[in-house]
Write an enzyme that holds these catalytic residues in place. Sequence first.
Site: not given
Ligand code: BV8
Length: 241
Positions: A65, A99, A115, A123, A148, A215, A233
């Site tokens: 990536r 990111v 994020h 580390c 470390c 979106n 977008a």
């Molecule tokens: C947290 C960095 C407290 C890494 C990312 C059950 C168990 C454990 C946890 C959870 C659970 N249920 C919920 C949770 C919380 C969890 C969560 O939400 N999970 C989801 C999957 C249900 N969240 C977390 O863990 C967060 N922390 O809550 O801490 C906690 C602690 C412990 C336990 C519980 C809670 C941390 C979340 C951050 C994760 N890291 N990224 C990396 O990038 O490698 S998130 C990652 O996914 C991306 O950063 C991105 O943000 C996200 C995807 O979301 P979108 O950005 O919306 O992208 P997506 O592809 O989904 O959608 C794109 C959209 O664009 C589409 O709709 C498409 O139609 C549209 N599109 C496409 N092309 C276009 C367009 N729109 C316009 N124009 C275009 N051209």
Amino acid sequence: MIDKLPLGSDTALMVLTGAGISAESGIPTFRGDGGMWNGLPAELLASPEGFERDPGLVWRFYCERRANVKRSMPNAGHRALAKLQIEMGSRLLLATQNVDGLHFRAGSVKVVELHGNIFLTKCSNPNCFRKAVTDFEVYPKVPMCSECRNPLRPGVVWFGENLDKFMIHRIQDFIKDGKRRPFVFLAVGTQGAVEPASMMVRFAKAAGATTVLVNLEKADNEDAFDVVYHGKAGDILPAIL
Ligand code: BV8
């Protein structure tokens, strides 16, 4: 029908972007092709468990990536937001789930990278005092910490990890401030599936914001938006801003 955002001279605007704003820059979204990478769910690779199990595989995921982002350029959507920030200054808060750093490369400043950033390396040992560093390196194997001896990791927030509390407070303060003046919340290119980012529109709405979504397809939290534009977008942002 596309209308300009209702941005008066004292309107506060919070913008939350997701992977969709970078799609036109050639960066795959998380839910595009089912959010898979080499047949593996991104959510597994972007997790402490995934890293623990196979740090080499996770580093290959991030290095591929990094290489792709280095070849990519900001698009018209990123540029439209950077231009608007020059006009609005501190009345605009730009937060991104991405990111890839493309908002900065388009000229936006003070972007809240909820994020983290793929070009940060830190580390994996939470007790190590080694600081996160900016790093464009694409590693052939797992890099180790010189302090470390534990594996280094990308400076991003993984699933199951908490977001930076100062960033959360900055957003909460901006939304609270929105109560006392005209306030617009704009989400761009996000499925609205990942918490806590997907909840922000509800807090903004409760603070009196007019909520707008741009979106490509229906988002999971679309019910929270007053105005919804389904499209790219890069086409819609320049038109509404
Ligand atoms: C947290 C960095 C407290 C890494 C990312 C059950 C168990 C454990 C946890 C959870 C659970 N249920 C919920 C949770 C919380 C969890 C969560 O939400 N999970 C989801 C999957 C249900 N969240 C977390 O863990 C967060 N922390 O809550 O801490 C906690 C602690 C412990 C336990 C519980 C809670 C941390 C979340 C951050 C994760 N890291 N990224 C990396 O990038 O490698 S998130 C990652 O996914 C991306 O950063 C991105 O943000 C996200 C995807 O979301 P979108 O950005 O919306 O992208 P997506 O592809 O989904 O959608 C794109 C959209 O664009 C589409 O709709 C498409 O139609 C549209 N599109 C496409 N092309 C276009 C367009 N729109 C316009 N124009 C275009 N051209």
